[in-house]
Write an enzyme that holds these catalytic residues in place. Structure first.
Site, mmCIF file in Angstrom:
data_model
loop_
_atom_site.group_PDB
_atom_site.id
_atom_site.type_symbol
_atom_site.label_atom_id
_atom_site.label_comp_id
_atom_site.label_asym_id
_atom_site.label_seq_id
_atom_site.Cartn_x
_atom_site.Cartn_y
_atom_site.Cartn_z
ATOM 1 N N HIS A 148 -30.470 63.597 59.967
ATOM 2 C CA HIS A 148 -31.428 63.842 61.054
ATOM 3 C C HIS A 148 -32.867 63.865 60.522
ATOM 4 C CE1 HIS A 148 -32.572 65.721 64.999
ATOM 5 N NE2 HIS A 148 -33.538 66.217 64.255
ATOM 6 N N GLU A 149 -33.101 64.695 59.531
ATOM 7 C CA GLU A 149 -34.469 64.788 58.986
ATOM 8 C C GLU A 149 -34.860 63.480 58.307
ATOM 9 O OE1 GLU A 149 -36.138 67.105 60.082
ATOM 10 O OE2 GLU A 149 -34.551 68.496 60.683
ATOM 11 N N HIS B 19 -36.401 61.267 60.863
ATOM 12 C CA HIS B 19 -37.826 61.610 61.047
ATOM 13 C C HIS B 19 -38.651 61.036 59.891
ATOM 14 C CE1 HIS B 19 -37.670 64.264 64.502
ATOM 15 N NE2 HIS B 19 -36.802 65.102 63.940
ATOM 16 N N GLU C 212 -38.063 62.343 67.898
ATOM 17 C CA GLU C 212 -36.688 62.847 67.997
ATOM 18 C C GLU C 212 -35.695 61.706 68.218
ATOM 19 O OE1 GLU C 212 -36.736 65.968 67.224
ATOM 20 O OE2 GLU C 212 -34.616 66.455 67.471
#
Lengths: 507, 507
Positions: free
Chosen positions: B269-270, B273, B299
């Site tokens: 997830h990170e 980003h 997101e």
């Protein structure tokens, strides 16, 4: 409007100064980050930001606003009412203001550009061992500093002005006397040592896993009383300690798997610096006083821990079995006495930063005499390689095989730092004087070290040195603690005693 | 003096803006440091420094100098000659200037103090599950924001002004329609799922050593095309990614030895980003445009990688054996299919940040409806615990057992962040729309994921989204890439297809 009261003016001034310290701490963190793992593609941009914040700080230190604070607070009717911290702070910023204000801005700018250019040329010159490449830059750097000395003024000797920047109160007269004494007694001692039998050292270079070295480093830092709630240990290429504020003082070290001494003694050394910064009174935070009082006193702390504690036989009586467990099999057949002799080997070498504690001051002497000669027009830059090698041969009995391991080895001159080197030697001398004074309060010093109870040592330093930050000048600290001025005798006696025993010399 | 030329004025303006970005990057590094191991005794002082630099940035964004740049550069004869980057930069700073300038300074100051106080009260209230403690602060925060909306103005619905701060162009009308569709189809789907047999998941919670989790995390980040020369992976308590500049984008994660999913899916997830921030055009560095265009689009990137890649069966066909090797024995008797079902379990729960991808948007819907009601005077703060629980029960079929796991669970409101939550749901919707568009260019998406060749996916995002930073608004990106506006159908279809298969539902 009525005249501003002292109190509100003082507060305004302290807020202004605090803002500068905030910038300084942000810069410090960026510096630490760059040296402990910042991604390489971000380095250029980060350096630009450090430049922006540094320029802001410089602008604040030389602004009209700063001048106005200095002028108003220096008036006798105000000055008398200031707190001691404000008085000292004012003294510091005033000194800096005057130093910076006396240089014409255009010249200063030219100098800054030269510095940055010279540093990269020096790197190239060092890599190719080509002094001629660096020579014109070094000439200009010396020239600029000579002009600056004229602007700043000097007493007695032009070089004094440079010395004073790093070690307030220390002069050529003092250093000449000190170095003469050192030379007179260390050079013959070294001669005797080099003629003696060398200790066996091969086991020092056997494989020692990095993670185990780290474990040992953390263990020793903890023993020293380093507060991990106010710091952390990281890895880097050129180890350093940095005090961002007393609650955040970071140590860095370097692990070489084929020579554990780099990490172990490096960590103890930087840990000594860190103890100083961690134990400065929090009352000084936000002022320029919340740091070590001088390069020399700072170095006395790191060297004290590295040599007077870390190379003490008692220290290893306590820690050798731990080291043996963590290392490979290299220590299995090495007795403590042999280990002790090996880590205290004295051997003339070319490189300052790799030198043992006894030859180290001789390396400094070479640099001191050269710098003094340069600024008194007795030595020319073009002759440095020859002079360097001659002096190395005279004091250490070795002649560098090329300029890369000779006159080009140190970064300092390329950044225009002249007058800095002597503070390393002063660190040794101070450390020995402090040890002598400490013995009066802690006569059981050897037992404390051997039993691993290092707290009283740390606390003694905090009480006599750390807490004051820059509230006391180095010479004041020395006088208050030892009752005398700079005196190299204690260092010489320490060397004579220690090494006569290790090398079984006739004294 | 003659009138300043556009070119020199433009340069001056860009330098001014660059200075602000420099401060912002320094703040970013301090923030990262505080969350990845800064010594705890230095935290207070460091926070003060962040405050100083933030205040500087705020002062620069609302200064007379900034106003003068905006006024002069906005004149038609100047505006036409500006570069595209300058035009967009001007637009950004103007928007911020106007937002800040419309609030009376005294009120803003009062609000900032309230924010900081409210956050600590919220923490206390959450710890003791005592909404009454937090209620008066939340009431004041809402009140302030209502006043600000009056100052700023609004179109159609007061809440629109808040939404626009995080997701420019998104309004209540749009969201009402979107959430209605989601609710209409997800709620019954969820109902079917909860009535079906649950996958076996006990092996997810067996011991998985931290260092092995780290190894796997690094491995996956590398596979995603995360550039370690422009970043690093560290450990933290509340994971985040931070783009300091495109050459320095750091990922943080959290290792839980009894649930490897936290680190694995958190890192992916990170990492999503981070890929966004690493691939922004370097041309934008030094302007406020060198970051993601909105919370929602940001997101969409993290969620795309986490769910459309990281929870894809093909991804695990490729990586499961590595995970099996690194883990303990917990995966030895677990087939890939069972593993896949377990990591895609759907289960209503109380806590938003622990929710699976299908129930997550329902958590957001609860918050959206409450915020909308608060700012349209249809809901009162005092009724929030009851309304929260009612809505949770209606959409998710569960009733929080207390307010700590209910209305008090999120930090956002305590900081005055209203209008932020919807961007999380938008991220899901965008991600599904982008996936659909991507399939036209990369019809072999499934094979790419299965073969571990993720580069074309990363490059597609860079070409269509990353490189532009804030040069394009979210809605512009969506239109350019998908040819349509916000449309939740793709997300719903993805859920229906994926979970009908996993849970063997009759559609």
């Amino acid at each position: 409007m009525t005249q501003q009261t002292t109190l509100s003016l003082e507060k305004e001034f302290l807020d202004y100064v605090k803002k500068m310290q905030h910038l300084n701490e942000a810069i410090g963190l960026m510096y630490w980050d760059l040296r402990t793992g910042a991604p390489k593609k971000g380095v250029e941009q980060r350096s630009e930001i450090i430049g922006t914040l540094s320029a802001d700080m410089f602008a604040m230190s030389t602004s009209d606003e700063m001048k106005s604070y200095i002028d108003r607070l220096s008036k006798p009717e105000q000055a008398d009412r200031l707190s001691d911290v404000t008085k000292k702070t004012l003294e510091e910023v005033k000194k800096e203001f005057e130093r910076n204000a006396k240089i014409p801005p255009a010249e200063f700018k030219e100098y800054v550009i030269l510095q940055s250019k010279a540093e990269s040329v020096w790197e190239e010159a060092k890599n190719s061992s080509d002094f001629a490449l660096f020579q014109p830059y070094l000439e200009k750097l010396v020239q600029f500093n000579k002009k600056f000395i004229e602007y700043w003024g000097y007493e007695g000797n032009r070089y004094n002005t440079l010395l004073d920047m790093y070690e307030p109160g220390v002069t050529v007269d003092i250093l000449d006397e000190v170095f003469a004494k050192l030379r007179e007694r260390i050079v013959p001692l070294l001669q005797k040592i080099t003629e003696s039998q060398k200790p066996e050292t091969s086991f020092l270079f056997e494989h020692f896993p990095k993670d185990k070295q780290k474990e040992f480093s953390l263990h020793v830092l903890k023993d020293m009383g380093y507060d991990f709630d106010s710091g952390r240990l990281d890895e880097t290429v050129h180890p350093f300690a940095i005090g961002l504020n007393p609650g955040d003082v970071r140590v860095t070290t370097k692990y070489m798997e084929n020579d554990f001494r780099t990490a172990v003694f490096g960590t103890i050394h930087e840990g000594g610096h860190a103890l100083y910064e961690q134990n400065i009174s929090t009352e000084l935070v936000g002022t320029p006083l919340a740091t070590g009082t001088s390069m020399g006193i700072h170095e006395s702390q790191s060297l004290f821990w590295e040599n007077f504690v870390g190379r003490h036989k008692g220290f290893w009586k306590n820690h050798y079995s731990t080291l043996q467990q963590l290392g490979g099999q290299q220590f299995d057949r090495v007795e403590l006495d042999d280990f002790y002799r090996a880590i205290n080997i004295v051997e003339p070498s070319f490189i300052r930063i790799e030198a043992d504690e006894m030859t180290y001051p001789l390396h400094i002497m070479v640099r001191y005499e050269i710098e003094k000669g340069l600024f008194n027009d007795e030595i020319e830059v073009k002759d440095l390689p020859r002079i360097w090698n001659e002096k190395m041969n005279e004091y250490l009995g070795v002649t560098p095989k090329n300029d890369a391991v000779g006159v080009l080895q140190d970064v300092h001159w390329s950044g225009g730092s002249f007058g800095y080197f002597p503070s390393y030697a002063l660190g040794y001398i101070y450390a020995a004087q402090l040890k002598n004074a400490m013995l009066k309060d802690l006569p059981d010093f050897d037992e404390l070290v051997e039993s691993g109870n290092l707290t009283p040592i740390k606390e003694w330093f905090t009480a006599h040195i750390h807490q004051f930050g820059k509230m006391k000048k180095p010479i004041e600290i020395l006088n208050d603690v030892t009752g005398e001025g700079l005196n190299p005798d204690y260092l010489i006696e320490y060397f004579e005693e220690k090494y006569s025993s290790i090398y079984s010399l006739n004294r």
